[in-house]
Enzyme design. Structure first.
Site, PDB file in Angstrom:
ATOM      1  N   GLY A 145     113.369 -17.398  14.354  1.00  0.00           N
ATOM      2  CA  GLY A 145     112.983 -17.959  13.075  1.00  0.00           C
ATOM      3  C   GLY A 145     113.465 -17.099  11.930  1.00  0.00           C
ATOM      4  O   GLY A 145     113.814 -15.921  12.106  1.00  0.00           O
ATOM      5  N   CYS A 146     113.477 -17.674  10.738  1.00  0.00           N
ATOM      6  CA  CYS A 146     114.013 -16.946   9.582  1.00  0.00           C
ATOM      7  C   CYS A 146     113.122 -15.776   9.183  1.00  0.00           C
ATOM      8  O   CYS A 146     113.613 -14.657   8.969  1.00  0.00           O
ATOM      9  CB  CYS A 146     114.215 -17.901   8.402  1.00  0.00           C
ATOM     10  SG  CYS A 146     112.785 -18.900   7.975  1.00  0.00           S
ATOM     11  N   PHE A 147     111.812 -15.991   9.064  1.00  0.00           N
ATOM     12  CA  PHE A 147     110.922 -14.888   8.711  1.00  0.00           C
ATOM     13  C   PHE A 147     110.972 -13.759   9.747  1.00  0.00           C
ATOM     14  O   PHE A 147     111.092 -12.580   9.382  1.00  0.00           O
ATOM     15  CB  PHE A 147     109.478 -15.377   8.556  1.00  0.00           C
ATOM     16  CG  PHE A 147     109.184 -16.093   7.266  1.00  0.00           C
ATOM     17  CD1 PHE A 147     109.376 -15.467   6.039  1.00  0.00           C
ATOM     18  CD2 PHE A 147     108.696 -17.386   7.262  1.00  0.00           C
ATOM     19  CE1 PHE A 147     109.094 -16.109   4.849  1.00  0.00           C
ATOM     20  CE2 PHE A 147     108.413 -18.050   6.078  1.00  0.00           C
ATOM     21  CZ  PHE A 147     108.614 -17.409   4.866  1.00  0.00           C
TER      22      PHE A 147
END
Length: 334
Positions: A145-147
């Site tokens: 995921g990006c986070f």
């Protein structure tokens, strides 16, 4: 030439995969699928790709990508698990950009509230800098995921040494992280000149961070800010013992010295330095000695290093290419 398929090509991530892969010297985009835009030209949906990508969206069906060497599944969570098994059974390598294969299945079911339909499937977590060798030999990579990408990379070197008691991640994300469909938080009058914290203690990406940063207490709060792209993460790292700041910075530089997309420096990273590029900038090192608190800041483009770029980086590794191939270019600043 690597024949590439993209399942789910209409969203921001699908469009970014098309943009990044178009100039890749060793990849050919063969098929792009879409449930909602079947038979439409790609350039009619992603209009910035006019006169560049001359393809038509096909039906979302694993058979349509049967001639591909690798398929990117850029579909909503819970949908990839319905597609991935058939792709793998056909001998196609898969890079999944959903969350369906990132977590242990029991944790996934608790966090996402659904039964997993492909339990027991082995996938490699696709954080390239940490799991390069495992990715190289894998047929299924779960793109992070990006986070978690920006957060984990900001803390992993010092966590790996056993110096950390607890981490609190505070992340600011651009509106594109919410996807192409409008929401209350992405509506301009609500977002402009504002900062919106959300899911203060229960964001789904938290478990992803915890699964990699094992042995450390991890907390996370995200905020939406009025920019289009990027995630700036401030990591508050509570140490077991005080260390010299110079030694910590040197530790990071040494840990990432062979990673072409990690840039470590002393000043504070900026989203403008990484916008449109696959870099993760790490810097802003500061030590609050009286509280044994280390502060580290990371910056990524959520659609590139946080999604499509990292996925292509993983493809390069899986096919034995230099991982910089088709990706090594600067961000857009200002």
């Amino acid at each position: 030439m690597i024949k590439v398929g993209i399942i789910g090509g209409t969203g921001y991530t699908g469009g970014e995969l098309l943009r990044v892969l178009y100039n890749h010297p060793e990849a050919e985009i063969s098929v792009v699928t879409s449930r909602s835009n079947e038979n439409k030209k790609v350039s009619d949906v992603h209009k910035y790709l006019r006169n560049i990508v001359d393809l038509t969206f096909t039906k979302t069906d694993p058979r349509s990508v049967s001639e591909c060497d690798v398929v990117f599944t850029a579909v909503p969570h819970t949908k990839a698990m319905e597609i991935v098994p058939r792709l793998l059974d056909s001998g196609i390598k898969v890079i999944d950009l959903s969350a369906d294969y990132r977590l242990d299945f029991e944790i996934y079911e608790r966090v996402y509230g659904v039964k997993h339909k492909d339990k027991g499937r082995s996938a490699v977590y696709g954080l390239s800098e940490l799991y390069r060798e495992e990715i190289r030999n894998s047929s299924l990579v779960a793109n992070p995921g990006c986070f978690p990408t920006g957060a984990i990379l900001s803390a992993y070197p010092i966590v790996s040494k056993g110096y950390v008691e607890q981490i609190i991640f505070d992340s600011k994300t651009g509106i594109s992280g919410a996807g192409a469909s409008p929401t209350d938080n992405s509506h301009y009058p609500n977002m402009a000149e504002n900062v919106i914290p959300y899911k203060l203690t229960a964001h789904r990406h938290l478990e992803e961070m915890r699964s990699i940063l094992k042995g450390v207490r991890v907390s996370f709060t995200p905020h939406i800010v009025p920019v289009i792209r990027g995630i700036l993460t401030t990591a508050h790292i509570l140490l077991k013992k005080t260390s010299r700041l110079e030694e910590i910075i040197e530790l990071y530089k040494k840990y990432y010295k062979k990673d072409p997309f990690i840039r470590v420096f002393s000043d504070i990273p900026s989203l403008s330095y990484v916008r449109g590029a696959n870099f993760c900038d790490i810097g802003g090192f500061a030590l609050e000695v009286e509280n044994d608190r280390l502060v580290v800041v990371s910056a990524i483009d959520n659609l590139v290093k946080g999604a499509a770029g990292q996925a292509v980086q993983n493809m390069n590794i899986m096919f034995g290419l230099n991982e910089k191939t088709g990706l090594f270019y600067p961000g857009i600043s200002p």
